[in-house]
Design an enzyme around this catalytic site. Structure first.
Site, short mmCIF file in Angstrom:
data_model
loop_
_atom_site.label_atom_id
_atom_site.label_comp_id
_atom_site.label_asym_id
_atom_site.label_seq_id
_atom_site.Cartn_x
_atom_site.Cartn_y
_atom_site.Cartn_z
N ASP A 121 -11.21 -6.82 7.13
CA ASP A 121 -11.83 -5.82 6.25
C ASP A 121 -13.08 -5.16 6.83
OD1 ASP A 121 -10.04 -6.10 3.99
OD2 ASP A 121 -10.92 -8.09 3.73
N ASP A 186 -3.02 -1.99 3.56
CA ASP A 186 -4.46 -1.73 3.41
C ASP A 186 -5.17 -1.61 4.76
OD1 ASP A 186 -3.11 -3.41 1.58
OD2 ASP A 186 -4.94 -4.03 0.59
N1 GLY Z 1 -7.22 -5.56 0.12
C1 GLY Z 1 -7.75 -4.47 -0.55
C2 GLY Z 1 -7.17 -4.22 -1.88
O1 GLY Z 1 -7.12 -5.10 -2.72
O2 GLY Z 1 -6.77 -3.14 -2.14
#
Ligand code: GLY
Length: 402
Positions: A121, A186
């Protein structure tokens, strides 16, 4: 939120978004109130939230089940960059120094996470905070932080797979799924920071990893209807696909709403940096899936999963709508057709009282009715700091684009 036949017909008309043959030009009528009033509202609401955040010296993430503020985790929280990112957007729009000072103060709380290598992230965390900060101030120290975060992210890139690993699988709920090298849609959101780092440093390694990741995802994540799987698991030794599943969606073969938004945003960014037509084509295919989806209500705010079994009683996900509209505004500048009807529908809904909180309520988050993760029973029908971030980004982009 039952869909009657009449509403359904209205929805079909509104959501087909009758993609016009021509793109809007500078002479397209500008609805300035659409852009300006919500920003003024956001400033007032976030001034109140800033008082609370300053007192606690913590980053607002959402509201808990008792209606109290839920702060971002202090260890590492994938959402921690969004709050300072929102402060940067307020600084960009108002030029008021108080927002710059606040953004700098809150992003400094997690600066040392630039060395974390257990998480993918880092793009979310650092590009939204330090990335916006560098864009607006050209502060060289922010650039150094971004380079450090980018290098940490690249430790997760496996050339055999051609992707950045999203989650480690040695502990937590991820260790229960028999995954070896999970990559989630993501992850496309980490690429903007990598592309930008090549622009800033001249070092091509960031851009090359981003392109390889985007190509691998293009090959394996999408279905014939252009919706995407959430998780694709790879064998890290051979690069072979082991499974295609979900973690946050309704089912393995369903279309999780925020995942579709991440894909749309990610491929739009890939086109911005590469001008490679295949990325533009993919972004348009995803956009068309979203805006033409017949089950979405007329206000354009999707259910949390396009295939959720409890539709029409399923929760909506405002965060998915905010990410989508921000991406659509950028895509509209590149596409061979206009997405403006969809953009205007979604923005009009987000700024309405149905989705925008009254000033002083909602723990001073701007938007209501987002969903974190229904399968995990977490953050259902609540405000989320990333919904606010992409909404502010969308309002900022709208002012510039039209
Ligand atoms: N992993 C990011 C989201 O929950 O969208």
């Amino acid at each position: 939120m039952k869909i009657t036949k009449v509403v359904l017909i209205t929805a079909l008309c509104a959501l087909s978004y009758a993609c016009k043959e021509t793109k809007p030009t500078k002479s397209t009528p500008v609805k300035t109130d659409t852009a300006l009033l919500p920003l003024e509202h956001a400033v007032k609401q976030m001034e109140l939230q800033l008082v609370e955040a300053e007192k606690a010296n913590r980053i607002p993430r959402t509201i808990d089940e008792q209606g109290n503020m839920h702060w971002a985790k202090e260890g590492f929280d994938w959402t921690e960059g969004f709050y300072p990112g929102s402060l940067w957007y307020l600084y960009e729009n108002t030029k008021d120094e108080k927002w710059r000072l606040a953004a700098e103060k809150f992003q400094a709380l997690f600066e040392d996470h630039k060395n974390y290598t257990r998480y993918h992230d880092l793009g979310f965390v650092f590009n939204c905070s330090y990335g916006n900060g560098y864009r607006l101030t050209k502060n060289e120290r922010f650039k150094e932080v971004l380079i450090n975060a980018g290098d940490s992210l690249l430790t997760r890139f496996n050339p055999k797979v051609g992707s950045i690993k999203s989650w480690d699988v040695d502990k937590g709920w991820q260790s229960q799924r028999n995954w070896m090298f999970p990559v989630i849609i993501d992850n496309m959101m980490n690429l903007e920071m990598l592309f930008e780092l090549t622009e800033l440093t001249g070092d091509k390694k960031y851009r090359e990893a981003a392109i390889t990741h985007a190509n691998t995802t293009l090959k394996n994540h999408f279905r014939p209807d252009n919706s995407s799987y959430h998780v694709v698991d790879y064998d890290p030794n051979t690069g072979e696909v082991r499974s295609k599943q979900t973690a946050q969606g309704f089912a393995d073969d369903s279309a999780w709403a925020r995942g579709q938004a991440w894909g749309l945003y990610g491929y739009t960014v890939c086109y911005r940096y590469t001008k490679d037509e295949k990325y533009l084509e993919q972004a348009q295919k995803i956009a068309d899936f979203i805006v033409n989806y017949k089950g979405t209500p007329a206000d354009g705010i999707p259910y949390w999963d396009y295939n959720a079994d409890s539709i029409p009683n399923a929760p909506r996900d405002v965060s998915a709508a905010a990410i989508t509209v921000s991406a659509l505004i950028e895509l509209n500048g590149y596409a061979n057709k206009s997405y403006q009807p969809a953009i205007d529908t979604i923005l009009a809904s987000l700024k309405s009282a149905e989705y925008t909180a009254t000033i002083g309520e909602n723990k001073h988050f701007i938007l209501k009715h987002s969903v974190g993760s229904i399968p995990h029973g977490a953050e259902i029908d609540v405000p989320l700091n990333y919904a606010d971030y992409y909404y502010l980004e969308a309002l900022t982009r709208y002012k510039k684009a039209f």
